[in-house]
Design a protein around this motif. Sequence first.
Motif, mmCIF file in Angstrom:
data_model
loop_
_atom_site.group_PDB
_atom_site.id
_atom_site.type_symbol
_atom_site.label_atom_id
_atom_site.label_comp_id
_atom_site.label_asym_id
_atom_site.label_seq_id
_atom_site.Cartn_x
_atom_site.Cartn_y
_atom_site.Cartn_z
ATOM 1 N N ASP A 4 38.249 -39.707 58.289
ATOM 2 C CA ASP A 4 37.507 -39.274 59.475
ATOM 3 C C ASP A 4 38.405 -39.149 60.700
ATOM 4 N N MET A 5 39.692 -39.484 60.573
ATOM 5 C CA MET A 5 40.615 -39.447 61.711
ATOM 6 C C MET A 5 41.340 -38.112 61.775
ATOM 7 N N LYS A 6 41.756 -37.743 62.974
ATOM 8 C CA LYS A 6 42.563 -36.541 63.134
ATOM 9 C C LYS A 6 43.920 -36.721 62.456
ATOM 10 N N ILE A 7 44.509 -35.611 62.062
ATOM 11 C CA ILE A 7 45.830 -35.660 61.423
ATOM 12 C C ILE A 7 46.869 -36.220 62.391
ATOM 13 N N SER A 8 46.771 -35.856 63.655
ATOM 14 C CA SER A 8 47.727 -36.354 64.650
ATOM 15 C C SER A 8 47.632 -37.875 64.780
ATOM 16 N N SER A 9 46.397 -38.392 64.694
ATOM 17 C CA SER A 9 46.209 -39.842 64.776
ATOM 18 C C SER A 9 46.816 -40.528 63.567
ATOM 19 N N ARG A 10 46.622 -39.890 62.404
ATOM 20 C CA ARG A 10 47.209 -40.482 61.187
ATOM 21 C C ARG A 10 48.737 -40.497 61.266
ATOM 22 N N LEU A 11 49.299 -39.404 61.785
ATOM 23 C CA LEU A 11 50.754 -39.349 61.916
ATOM 24 C C LEU A 11 51.261 -40.412 62.894
ATOM 25 N N MET A 12 50.521 -40.648 63.954
ATOM 26 C CA MET A 12 50.899 -41.687 64.905
ATOM 27 C C MET A 12 50.847 -43.070 64.255
ATOM 28 N N ILE A 13 49.823 -43.300 63.440
ATOM 29 C CA ILE A 13 49.711 -44.571 62.724
ATOM 30 C C ILE A 13 50.874 -44.752 61.766
ATOM 31 N N LEU A 14 51.223 -43.658 61.058
ATOM 32 C CA LEU A 14 52.347 -43.733 60.121
ATOM 33 C C LEU A 14 53.640 -44.059 60.854
ATOM 34 N N LEU A 15 53.861 -43.381 61.982
ATOM 35 C CA LEU A 15 55.075 -43.627 62.765
ATOM 36 C C LEU A 15 55.115 -45.066 63.287
ATOM 37 N N ALA A 16 53.969 -45.534 63.811
ATOM 38 C CA ALA A 16 53.911 -46.910 64.307
ATOM 39 C C ALA A 16 54.139 -47.902 63.174
ATOM 40 N N PHE A 17 53.604 -47.612 62.006
ATOM 41 C CA PHE A 17 53.770 -48.494 60.854
ATOM 42 C C PHE A 17 55.235 -48.587 60.445
ATOM 43 N N LEU A 18 55.896 -47.433 60.381
ATOM 44 C CA LEU A 18 57.303 -47.422 59.995
ATOM 45 C C LEU A 18 58.174 -48.120 61.038
ATOM 46 N N MET A 19 57.870 -47.923 62.323
ATOM 47 C CA MET A 19 58.633 -48.589 63.375
ATOM 48 C C MET A 19 58.451 -50.102 63.305
ATOM 49 N N ALA A 20 57.218 -50.534 63.088
ATOM 50 C CA ALA A 20 56.959 -51.967 62.957
ATOM 51 C C ALA A 20 57.703 -52.537 61.748
ATOM 52 N N GLY A 21 57.730 -51.762 60.665
ATOM 53 C CA GLY A 21 58.451 -52.215 59.474
ATOM 54 C C GLY A 21 59.928 -52.373 59.730
ATOM 55 N N LEU A 22 60.504 -51.411 60.464
ATOM 56 C CA LEU A 22 61.929 -51.508 60.797
ATOM 57 C C LEU A 22 62.212 -52.730 61.668
ATOM 58 N N VAL A 23 61.321 -53.009 62.613
ATOM 59 C CA VAL A 23 61.494 -54.184 63.467
ATOM 60 C C VAL A 23 61.436 -55.469 62.641
ATOM 61 N N ILE A 191 64.589 -57.379 50.824
ATOM 62 C CA ILE A 191 64.402 -56.296 49.849
ATOM 63 C C ILE A 191 62.913 -56.095 49.565
ATOM 64 N N VAL A 192 62.190 -57.205 49.396
ATOM 65 C CA VAL A 192 60.750 -57.117 49.123
ATOM 66 C C VAL A 192 60.026 -56.446 50.294
ATOM 67 N N LEU A 193 60.416 -56.835 51.519
ATOM 68 C CA LEU A 193 59.791 -56.221 52.692
ATOM 69 C C LEU A 193 60.079 -54.721 52.759
ATOM 70 N N ILE A 194 61.315 -54.353 52.468
ATOM 71 C CA ILE A 194 61.682 -52.932 52.492
ATOM 72 C C ILE A 194 60.876 -52.146 51.466
ATOM 73 N N LEU A 195 60.787 -52.673 50.244
ATOM 74 C CA LEU A 195 60.038 -51.983 49.191
ATOM 75 C C LEU A 195 58.554 -51.901 49.533
ATOM 76 N N THR A 196 58.029 -52.979 50.129
ATOM 77 C CA THR A 196 56.617 -52.983 50.508
ATOM 78 C C THR A 196 56.332 -51.933 51.570
ATOM 79 N N ILE A 197 57.206 -51.875 52.579
ATOM 80 C CA ILE A 197 57.017 -50.898 53.653
ATOM 81 C C ILE A 197 57.167 -49.468 53.121
ATOM 82 N N ILE A 198 58.132 -49.272 52.224
ATOM 83 C CA ILE A 198 58.300 -47.945 51.620
ATOM 84 C C ILE A 198 57.057 -47.549 50.837
ATOM 85 N N GLY A 199 56.530 -48.528 50.068
ATOM 86 C CA GLY A 199 55.343 -48.246 49.268
ATOM 87 C C GLY A 199 54.126 -47.915 50.124
ATOM 88 N N LEU A 200 53.871 -48.745 51.138
ATOM 89 C CA LEU A 200 52.718 -48.505 52.012
ATOM 90 C C LEU A 200 52.900 -47.232 52.827
#
Length: 237
Positions: A4-23, A191-200
């Motif tokens: 039900d979310m806009k594509i732009s919102s989903r992309l923002m969530i994905l970007l925020a998720f990846l940034m949080a994972g890197l942190v 390594i587990v965190l990296i694989l988990t973030i990649i998977g999600l």
Amino acid sequence: MLSDMKISSRLMILLAFLMAGLVIIGAVGLYAAGKTEQALESVFDEKVTPLVQLTAIAKANLGNRLAIANAIIQPENMADYIQVIGKNKAEIDKQWEAFMTSLTDEEDRKLAAKFAEVRGRFVEEGIKPAVAAMRANNVAEIRRIQIEHVNPLYAPLFEALDALIEMEKRDTEKLHEESTATYKNMRMLSIVLILTIIGLGGALGFSIVRSINRSVGELCGVMVKMSADGDLSARAK
């Protein structure tokens, strides 16, 4: 929920998720590096330093024995050898006092007491009489003390000191293994965190791509319908 979310919102969530994972990965990496550094410092402070102290004591003891032997060969340099023995004794006392402050185990104290006992005999029965004979420039007496006391007492002195060194080496290896295990555990966690973030992240990205394809397909269907029946009121979701 995501559908039900806009594509732009989903992309923002994905970007925020990846940034949080890197942190998170960076923080875990820094923590692991810090723990490894602390472990290595602990190994050095607790065990490497005592090994250096014991090695200095062994070198000084050997130096005293050589000084007595050289005094027999070169009696003209007797004063120099007396001075060497004095410096070696001061060095041994200094290093031994520092070493004793690092002992925490009962077995360590027993081995240290054994060395102190043997060294006491070596000094009282060998070094001091030899120095007295050297001051008197009595080469024959120096030779007698060397044969009857210095050489026989040096062997148990060396064995007692070697037992202390071997004990410190074992403890050092144990601490090194513990620090290595800590590093490996932290590396595995990273390594587990990296694989988990990649998977999600991959799952979320696949969901977005799938949604885009579905929306494009729906839009194409509406356009085909509009073209076929001329109904311009049709709308895509």
